[in-house]
Scaffold this active site. Structure first.
Site, PDB file in Angstrom:
ATOM      1  NE  ARG A 115      -4.133   1.770   0.748  1.00  0.00           N
ATOM      2  CZ  ARG A 115      -5.105   2.055  -0.099  1.00  0.00           C
ATOM      3  NH1 ARG A 115      -5.053   1.639  -1.357  1.00  0.00           N
ATOM      4  NH2 ARG A 115      -6.150   2.747   0.297  1.00  0.00           N
ATOM      5  CB  THR A 390      -9.057  -1.066  -8.146  1.00  0.00           C
ATOM      6  OG1 THR A 390      -9.060   0.135  -7.395  1.00  0.00           O
ATOM      7  CG2 THR A 390      -8.195  -2.066  -7.421  1.00  0.00           C
ATOM      8  CB  THR A 408      -5.836   0.515  -6.857  1.00  0.00           C
ATOM      9  OG1 THR A 408      -6.741   1.475  -7.374  1.00  0.00           O
ATOM     10  CG2 THR A 408      -5.349   0.976  -5.498  1.00  0.00           C
ATOM     11  CG  ASP A 432      -8.503   5.213  -0.626  1.00  0.00           C
ATOM     12  OD1 ASP A 432      -9.460   5.802  -1.155  1.00  0.00           O
ATOM     13  OD2 ASP A 432      -8.095   4.109  -1.019  1.00  0.00           O
ATOM     14  CB  SER A 461      -6.994  -0.413   1.113  1.00  0.00           C
ATOM     15  OG  SER A 461      -7.418  -1.059  -0.072  1.00  0.00           O
ATOM     16  CB  SER A 462     -12.386  -1.291   0.242  1.00  0.00           C
ATOM     17  OG  SER A 462     -12.852  -0.254   1.048  1.00  0.00           O
ATOM     18  N   GLY A 482     -13.349  -1.809  -7.286  1.00  0.00           N
ATOM     19  CA  GLY A 482     -14.660  -1.212  -7.017  1.00  0.00           C
ATOM     20  C   GLY A 482     -14.770  -0.408  -5.739  1.00  0.00           C
ATOM     21  N   GLY A 483     -13.645   0.117  -5.208  1.00  0.00           N
ATOM     22  CA  GLY A 483     -13.730   0.909  -3.980  1.00  0.00           C
ATOM     23  C   GLY A 483     -14.385   0.081  -2.881  1.00  0.00           C
TER      24      GLY A 483
HETATM   25  O1  DON Z   1      -7.848   0.986  -1.762  1.00  0.00           O
HETATM   26  C1  DON Z   1      -9.022   1.170  -1.995  1.00  0.00           C
HETATM   27  O2  DON Z   1      -9.917   0.636  -1.378  1.00  0.00           O
HETATM   28  C2  DON Z   1      -9.397   2.083  -3.133  1.00  0.00           C
HETATM   29  N1  DON Z   1      -8.409   3.080  -3.366  1.00  0.00           N
HETATM   30  C3  DON Z   1      -9.614   1.251  -4.320  1.00  0.00           C
HETATM   31  C4  DON Z   1     -10.145   2.071  -5.433  1.00  0.00           C
HETATM   32  C5  DON Z   1     -10.912   1.244  -6.346  1.00  0.00           C
HETATM   33  O3  DON Z   1     -11.150   0.086  -6.189  1.00  0.00           O
HETATM   34  C6  DON Z   1     -11.445   1.921  -7.476  1.00  0.00           C
HETATM   35  N2  DON Z   1     -11.866   0.877  -8.403  1.00  0.00           N
HETATM   36  N3  DON Z   1     -12.368   0.245  -9.017  1.00  0.00           N
END
Ligand code: DON
Length: 580
Positions: A115, A390, A408, A432, A461-462, A482-483
């Site tokens: 990360r 991501t 990501t 984030d 992060s997720s 997908g966040g």
């Molecule tokens: O680390 C995370 O959870 C986010 N920055 C991820 C971002 C993300 O998945 C966007 N994507 N599809």
């Protein structure tokens, strides 16, 4: 595994007929509704020995070739990750960060945390303007939003501990793709067209790198990335120092200085990737191995699985009102705990043992009503905005070693800024971190301390790269972009495999839904929950919103005979599996 359905899927894939025509014959235990997925080139494939599934068929092939030459799954994951930095620039990267979950053939599991870290000059108030007001622009869309990249250090750490073949052979395929060029695939052509006229506009080096003097590449045209090729050559020849020291570091720090960013050459030299213990949920006799903090993914998914173990989900029926109700109530509770407690474990300790205990889940189950939503309290924390780019990829090798990687740049193409002269895109991952200390409001800010920016800290992060095993045997490799929806996407793929016994392509393609405590709304893939079920859920007190696709879960499953079944998610246009 219901072999008749699998055989049908494979035959269909081989015949080139769109998969979903075959896949939406519902399994006996499932009530499936055709989802909103775009039918891309993705096809289920089966292979006896090794398999890579990623968002880019070209990058999957780079990983496959490494295994054909004697590399293991870690080597292949590194080669695929490096190649994705060339062929899938929306999220494949060397300028971002992520997580790798590894399961050895003997069942031992570990993870690599790469990360991004906050630079030394970071502080909790750094996303406020001169009047002290929170600034979304600084937080998400400025050079201040760039975290110190972790990908190259993470791959180097994974390679030094567990790789089998030489480092340079893992980077070389990416060098070749960038230097010699590759034919722009359909999804990338469409996506780059938008970026050139959109977020690249403020960054001339981005337009120069990813267009023909401002004109977008058409599908099938050959794109070369010479600056990126030279950076990759430095990484190939000098390992992580090729990124964190010398010319690459100098160019990155120079761009920061030019545009008001914080990262210095010292910040780059001080970046560390870390090996961490995974978190493992035990769910109906399966082990679900995933990422520990600074990702919230493994902890939140474990909390949800523990709650859900108390119910017969298969009996409720896939995406039935009762099923959606129970799954959403587990999501609601886990996301509340996420917001309350989770952040970088090197900075604050969260009560992880309690959050992931069966006793705690039993206690949470007590206030889930059988037929009513339990509303989230609006006076509590509201979640912040997250974008949707991501990438996740899955690898299994001949020995049964499995690697699950999600990494990501945060937003699609990250900040949209290519480092001049170095050719790679910068993340905007600092977004984030929480926006402003103490400020939690209805616009989506969270102000809790656990995830405030501090020097050297990793933002929460997720991302949820996950491996499923049972009775000592590898079952599946799963993950998604997908966040915040990532956690819920992975949860549902896992439930589809374990509770609904779906073949892996069905498990990946099945329509998904999302709830994150606040806002108190269920979003679902259009047509993914039947109209009658939507009405029933509304009568139970839920608000629902139909939307677009949720995640792209490129997965692999190993069947009882050891065959590797690759399932590229049809929601991703350029995705593909590569295998022996
Ligand atoms: O680390 C995370 O959870 C986010 N920055 C991820 C971002 C993300 O998945 C966007 N994507 N599809």
């Amino acid at each position: 595994m219901p072999t008749r359905k699998l055989a049908l899927s494979l035959a269909t894939a081989a015949g080139g007929v769109p998969l979903l025509l075959a896949l939406w014959a519902p399994a006996a235990s499932a009530r499936l509704v055709q989802p909103a997925v775009a039918i891309g080139a993705a096809r289920t494939v089966a292979a006896p020995t090794y398999m890579v599934v990623s968002a880019s068929a070209i990058a999957s092939a780079a990983g496959r070739d490494v295994m054909a030459a004697g590399g293991n799954a870690i080597d292949a994951a590194i080669a695929t990750g490096m190649a994705l930095a060339v062929t899938y620039p929306t999220a494949g990267n060397i300028g971002g960060g992520g997580f790798m979950v590894i399961r050895m053939p003997d069942g031992r599991a570990t993870t690599i945390d790469f990360r991004e870290m906050a630079p030394k000059a970071a502080k909790p108030e750094m996303f406020t303007d001169s009047t002290g007001a929170y600034s979304s622009r600084i937080h998400h869309n400025s050079l201040m939003s760039v975290g110190v990249p972790g990908t190259v250090a993470g791959f180097a750490l994974a390679h030094s501990k567990y790789g089998k073949v030489k480092w340079n052979t893992l980077v070389e395929p990416a060098v070749r793709l960038a230097a010699d060029g590759f034919d722009v695939p359909k999804g990338l052509a469409a996506s780059l067209g938008g970026a050139i006229n959109g977020k690249f506009k403020n960054f001339p080096a981005s337009v120069a790198a990813y267009s023909k003097s401002g004109t977008a590449y058409a599908m099938g045209e050959r794109m070369k990335l010479p600056d990126l090729a030279r950076t990759l050559e430095r990484i190939r020849d000098n390992g992580k120092d090729g990124f964190y020291r010398g010319e690459t570091a100098r160019l990155l720090a120079q761009e920061m200085k030019r545009g008001g960013g914080l990262i210095t050459e010292d910040d780059l030299a001080n970046y560390v990737a870390k090996e961490r213990a995974p978190v493992t949920a035990r769910y109906r006799g399966y082990e679900v191995i995933s990422m520990a903090p600074p990702s919230s993914g493994g902890v939140a998914m474990t909390e949800m699985l523990n709650i859900l173990e108390g119910y017969d989900l298969a009996k409720a029926g896939h995406n039935s009102p009762q099923y959606v109700h129970l799954v959403v109530e587990s999501m609601r509770r886990a996301f509340l705990d996420r917001a309350r407690h989770l952040g970088d474990p090197d900075f604050s300790k969260a009560p992880l043992d309690r959050l992931m205990s069966k006793d705690y889940a039993a206690q949470l189950r007590k206030d889930i009503l059988p037929d009513r939503a339990t509303p989230s309290a609006p006076s509590q924390i509201v979640q912040q905005h997250e974008s949707d780019e991501t990438t996740h990829y899955s690898v299994v090798d001949a020995s049964g070693m499995a690697v699950s990687v999600t990494y990501t740049l945060e937003a699609g193409y990250g900040l949209g800024a290519v480092v001049p002269g170095a050719g790679f895109l910068l993340n905007n991952e600092m977004g984030d971190f929480n926006g402003k200390p103490g400020v939690t409001d209805s616009t989506g800010l969270i102000g809790t301390d656990a995830n405030l920016a501090r020097p050297g800290k990793r933002m929460l992060s997720s991302m949820t790269p996950t491996i499923v095993a049972k009775d000592g045997k590898l079952v599946a490799v799963v993950g998604s972009p997908g966040g915040r929806t990532i956690i819920n996407t992975v949860l549902q793929v896992v439930l589809n495999i374990i509770d609904f016994k779906m073949p892996v392509q069905d498990a990946v393609n099945a329509p998904r839904f999302h709830h994150q405590w606040l806002p108190d709304v269920i979003s679902f893939e259009r047509n993914g929950i039947a109209p009658t079920a939507v009405t029933a859920l509304e009568a139970m007190g839920y608000r629902l919103r139909a939307g677009g696709n949720q995640g792209t879960a490129h997965s692999i499953m190993v069947d009882a005979t050891g065959v590797r079944i690759g399932a590229p998610d049809a929601r991703d246009a350029d995705a593909g599996a590569a295998h022996n």
